[in-house]
Design an enzyme around this catalytic site. Structure first.
Site, mmCIF file in Angstrom:
data_model
loop_
_atom_site.group_PDB
_atom_site.id
_atom_site.type_symbol
_atom_site.label_atom_id
_atom_site.label_comp_id
_atom_site.label_asym_id
_atom_site.label_seq_id
_atom_site.Cartn_x
_atom_site.Cartn_y
_atom_site.Cartn_z
ATOM 1 N N TYR A 46 13.859 32.087 5.360
ATOM 2 C CA TYR A 46 12.627 32.805 5.668
ATOM 3 C C TYR A 46 12.555 33.237 7.127
ATOM 4 O O TYR A 46 12.996 32.509 8.016
ATOM 5 C CB TYR A 46 11.422 31.885 5.415
ATOM 6 C CG TYR A 46 11.055 31.763 3.948
ATOM 7 C CD1 TYR A 46 10.632 32.874 3.232
ATOM 8 C CD2 TYR A 46 11.116 30.533 3.311
ATOM 9 C CE1 TYR A 46 10.278 32.740 1.891
ATOM 10 C CE2 TYR A 46 10.764 30.396 1.989
ATOM 11 C CZ TYR A 46 10.347 31.506 1.278
ATOM 12 O OH TYR A 46 10.001 31.388 -0.026
ATOM 13 N N LYS A 52 0.838 -1.202 0.000
ATOM 14 C CA LYS A 52 0.000 0.000 0.000
ATOM 15 C C LYS A 52 0.870 1.249 0.000
ATOM 16 O O LYS A 52 2.056 1.177 0.331
ATOM 17 C CB LYS A 52 -0.895 -0.006 1.241
ATOM 18 C CG LYS A 52 -0.094 -0.020 2.537
ATOM 19 C CD LYS A 52 -0.988 -0.281 3.739
ATOM 20 C CE LYS A 52 -0.169 -0.265 5.008
ATOM 21 N NZ LYS A 52 -0.817 -0.948 6.107
HETATM 22 C C1 LIG Z 1 -0.094 -1.791 6.837
HETATM 23 C C2 LIG Z 1 -0.707 -3.006 7.349
HETATM 24 C C3 LIG Z 1 0.068 -4.100 7.732
HETATM 25 C C4 LIG Z 1 1.569 -4.091 7.735
HETATM 26 O O1 LIG Z 1 2.051 -3.580 8.956
HETATM 27 P P1 LIG Z 1 3.618 -3.457 9.201
HETATM 28 O O2 LIG Z 1 3.736 -3.013 10.600
HETATM 29 O O3 LIG Z 1 4.122 -2.456 8.221
HETATM 30 O O4 LIG Z 1 4.177 -4.798 8.952
HETATM 31 C C5 LIG Z 1 -0.576 -5.257 8.093
HETATM 32 N N1 LIG Z 1 -1.919 -5.317 8.116
HETATM 33 C C6 LIG Z 1 -2.703 -4.268 7.795
HETATM 34 C C7 LIG Z 1 -4.179 -4.418 7.846
HETATM 35 C C8 LIG Z 1 -2.127 -3.076 7.408
HETATM 36 O O5 LIG Z 1 -2.901 -2.046 7.079
#
Ligand SMILES: *Cc1c(COP(=O)(O)O)cnc(C)c1O
Length: 819
Positions: free
Chosen positions: A714, A489
């Site tokens: 700035y 993702k």
């Molecule tokens: C992002 C996510 C993960 C992965 O978590 P990590 O701590 O990055 O391994 C697992 N399950 C769900 C539902 C997530 O949204």
């Protein structure tokens, strides 16, 4: 025939095998450990190594790819195929090592053995550059330095070679003695010794003593006293010793380094005389590696000045394949590393792993290999291209042209690089993956430059091999049969889209997960075939979900009804994933929803529950272990009820990265690994065992002198503490470098030195206080890497590595490396 002739029969006797089944006494030219990386399958012997995964599982793959000879340790496999040869041994790795050690022992060549914490591969490649004119050199390919890599390197030795340059690396105590017995070096080179823990040792001394085992019987030992502290000189190995140093007395003692325009004039005292040499670099690590090479040449008997003049021509080695965006929607794989047949095989595999374009083209120069006739070499290249199904070849050089008749029909040939570049406008490369691979003399960098888009000065480098390594790290922790869902993702946590997914697909993860439908569509369009779960499936996108065969997460009764209603008009059943809320209180069905959910599931025929899952809220933190247990219990109970109601067993999963290591009971049927793939795991001390995947680099746009008490940036927030200099660099908050890093909170590395920001971070730029440093326009600046880590940055602005990574904006170009 330079090569020792090996057949299955002979190898069976050499090992010796406990049992052998030989249906045809085939000749063996290649030892292979990966069923996908084959050059000449008929003449390959496959070793079913017991690694993260059991190599026996890949025998069928290797067989289907044409391999007919196998070394196995599990008797059950020896009857698998009637037309294959099997050698049964107690330990497959040991057998591989014995065979290579035997091959090494047949030849009386000089061997340089190299070890140390860093720089092994560079020193090996540079010694090769320096010595290849005087010797016929055999060397480890790439960074092949492990228990397996060394064996594969030694197998390459033949009668034509008179010098071996072999690197040795270890990951735990006890391994070096095994490597020494195989390599049997006469010249020993110790590069350096870094942090102990990084290689699985408790103390520096323990680590040094282990490394020194490689040099047990060397005649000449090249080292720096800076890295052998604690060991009296008399106890160091080698009949002769040759030391080098930057700051204390040594056989080669560097007394000054003057850097100008990225070149360094290095002056040293050797045998009481002052000698200088000009090096084409200025960074500390390269200078040290070059001095190690200089010392080695002198220790081998080269005249000090002759050796110095050779160093002048050293070239940086790009050891990795580079994947970049090309012109006209092409993907360019740039392989400037080496031009031998084994690296060609690796590069072709990487080309084939690109799914984003249907068409694949190889631009290849003549290759040069010692000890083999051109006819044999080009026949082998032709075989390899055929085997990797390459239909479009552009051959550059007289030798390739002369062997046209062997090469694919749809090929073009040019006598040299210039002729090709002249014709380039007529070739109309478009929407294809192009591998550019040439021997150095062909200067293929001119070709890649024309084919790639200009990369802006801020670049996020992604190491795909490190990512694959991290995947294997977690696989090794899984109980047998547990599946892996890789979380990609948010543009794979900022790292990329199909570039990452291609590698994960190649390494056979079971599932991918994205947040939004669009992300899933992009992966499908790039040719990714793995099942993909979409975690936030908006109803307006149901059509696309079905059309692209994505699998929605169903997290509420409402979305279930909406999806059901949508599916009324569709034929067949569709896979979904049910999310249970066991404590996160974000998305998911709660305890009280379950009865209604079960009723709804029993009513519909259109939905197939592929998996049931939940999310641990604090799997990385021991303080919350009781809560984690409770989440797991609640989940198991609810998932059990759902399975009973639907009448089949959907996959069950709850563990994220930290859960995999800390809560093995939570592995269930599948784990969801996210941040760990990218090199971070809060459950591991110092991320031990993981490799750095992302490095962010930018450049200096301008350097100016500023007087004490003048303000910078700035709102006059930065004030110069003293007279000094300021470097403006090309990264700002619009690139993802948070404003919170301003006014000295953040640091960057300029030529290896950490310097603070000064003034506020601007949208596209920021300023660094580089007072006292030699910095010029165009110098590289590291925002984060494996030294200045993302975790350090996260700590500076009180956030977590996830946020630093995913904040890097899309306008920052990504470049991908693969070793
Ligand atoms: C992002 C996510 C993960 C992965 O978590 P990590 O701590 O990055 O391994 C697992 N399950 C769900 C539902 C997530 O949204």
């Amino acid at each position: 025939m330079n090569r020792q002739h090996y057949t299955i029969q002979k190898i069976a006797a050499l090992l010796p095998a406990l049992e052998s089944t030989i249906v045809e006494d085939l000749e063996v030219e290649h030892l292979v450990i990966d069923s996908r990386r084959l050059i000449n399958p008929d003449a390959s012997l496959f070793f079913a190594l017991q690694g993260h995964r059991d190599g026996h599982q890949f025998i069928s793959d290797a067989y289907n790819n044409g391999v007919r000879s196998f070394v196995v340790s599990d008797r059950a496999y020896t009857t698998r195929y009637v037309d294959a040869n099997y050698l049964l041994v107690a330990d497959v790795l040991r057998a591989l090592q014995q065979l290579s050690a035997h091959n090494r022992s047949l030849y009386d060549l000089k061997v340089i053995g190299i070890t140390g914490s860093n720089g092994k591969t560079i020193v090996k490649e540079w010694l090769y550059q320096l010595l290849a004119n005087d010797f016929n050199v055999v060397k480890s390919p790439k960074s092949f330095n492990s228990q397996i890599g060394v064996a594969l390197s030694l197998w390459e030795i033949d009668q034509a070679h008179d010098l071996g340059i072999i690197e040795a690396g270890i990951s735990r105590p006890g391994e070096m003695a095994v490597l020494e017995a195989m390599i049997r070096p006469g010249i020993g080179v110790l590069t350096n010794i870094g942090e102990a823990h990084a290689e699985g040792f408790f103390t520096m001394e323990e680590k040094l003593l282990e490394k020194l085992k490689l040099f047990k019987d060397v005649v000449v030992f090249v080292y720096s006293p800076a890295y052998t502290t604690g060991i009296p000189e008399a106890q160091l190995p080698g009949k002769r010793k040759f030391s080098w140093s930057f700051n204390s007395k040594a056989d080669l003692q560097v007394i000054s380094c003057e850097t100008k325009d990225h070149r360094t004039l290095l002056t040293a005292i050797v045998k009481g005389k002052k000698v200088s040499c000009m090096l084409p670099f200025s960074d500390k690590a390269s200078l040290e590696n070059a001095v190690i090479c200089w010392a080695t040449l002198i220790a081998m008997g080269y005249d000090v000045a002759v050796a110095a003049s050779r160093l002048n021509g050293l070239m940086m080695v790009g050891m990795r394949l580079e994947l970049k965006n090309g012109i006209n929607q092409c993907s360019i794989i740039d392989d400037s590393y080496s031009a031998d047949i084994s690296s060609l095989a690796i590069a072709l595999d990487f080309l084939n792993l690109q799914n984003q374009h249907e068409r694949k083209t190889v631009i290849l120069s003549d290759l040069f290999e010692t000890g083999r006739s051109k006819a044999a070499l080009y026949a082998e290249i032709a075989d390899l291209l055929a085997q990797k199904q390459i239909k479009h070849l552009i051959g550059i050089g007289p030798d390739l042209s002369a062997h046209k008749h062997l090469l694919p029909g749809d090929s073009k040939f040019y006598p040299n690089t210039v002729a090709f570049l002249e014709d380039l406008p007529n070739l109309h490369f478009q929407n294809e993956s192009i591998l550019v691979k040439g021997a150095r003399v062909f200067e293929f960098e001119r070709i890649s430059k024309r084919l790639t888009q200009k990369v802006h000065d801020t670049v996020l480098e992604i190491d795909l091999s490190a990512l694959a390594n991290n995947l294997q790290f977690y696989r090794a922790k899984l109980k047998p049969g547990v599946k892996v869902m890789a979380m990609v993702k948010a543009f794979s946590y900022g790292s990329g889209s199909f570039e990452i997914a291609n590698v994960l697909q190649y390494h056979k993860v079971d599932y991918l997960a994205v947040a939004y439908t669009d992300e899933g569509i992009a992966l499908r369009r790039a040719g990714i075939k793995l099942p993909i779960m979409v975690m936030s499936p908006e109803p307006a996108a149901f059509d696309a979900i079905v059309c692209y065969q994505l699998e929605p997460e169903i997290y509420s009764l409402e979305i279930l009804e909406q999806f059901n209603a949508f599916m009324e008009n569709n034929a067949g059943t569709f896979p979904v994933h049910l999310k249970i809320d066991t404590g996160m209180h974000r998305l998911g069905f709660e305890e009280g929803d379950i009865e209604t959910l079960l009723n709804a599931l029993q009513r519909t025929k259109r939905i197939k529950v592929r998996s049931i899952f939940s999310h641990l809220v604090a799997s990385d933190d021991a303080v919350h272990d009781a809560f984690t247990r409770q989440q797991l219990e609640v989940f198991n109970e609810i998932a059990g009820r759902i399975s009973a109601a639907v009448g089949y067993e959907p996959l069950k999963h709850i563990a994220n990265t930290a859960g995999i290591t800390r809560v093995p009971d939570a592995q269930l049927d599948m784990v969801r690994v996210g941040i760990g793939l990218y090199g971070f795991d809060a459950a591991l001390k110092n991320n031990r065992g993981l490799q750095t995947v992302a490095r962010l680099k930018t450049t200096v746009t301008q350097v100016r002198q500023v007087k004490a008490n003048e303000s910078v940036g700035y709102s006059r927030r930065g004030v110069m503490p003293q007279d000094g200099s300021i470097a403006t660099v090309k990264i700002g908050y619009a690139d993802g470098y948070s404003r919170m890093f301003g006014n000295g909170v953040g640091r960057m590395l300029v030529n290896g030195t950490a310097v603070p920001t000064i003034g506020s971070i601007c949208m596209d730029m920021c300023m660094l206080d580089v007072t006292g440093l030699d910095v010029k326009t165009g110098d590289e600046v590291v925002v984060f890497d494996d030294v200045l880590t993302i975790e350090m940055l996260a700590e500076q602005i009180q956030t977590i590595p996830y946020e630093i990574l995913t904040n890097i904006s899309q306008r920052v170009k990504r470049v991908y490396f693969y070793e």
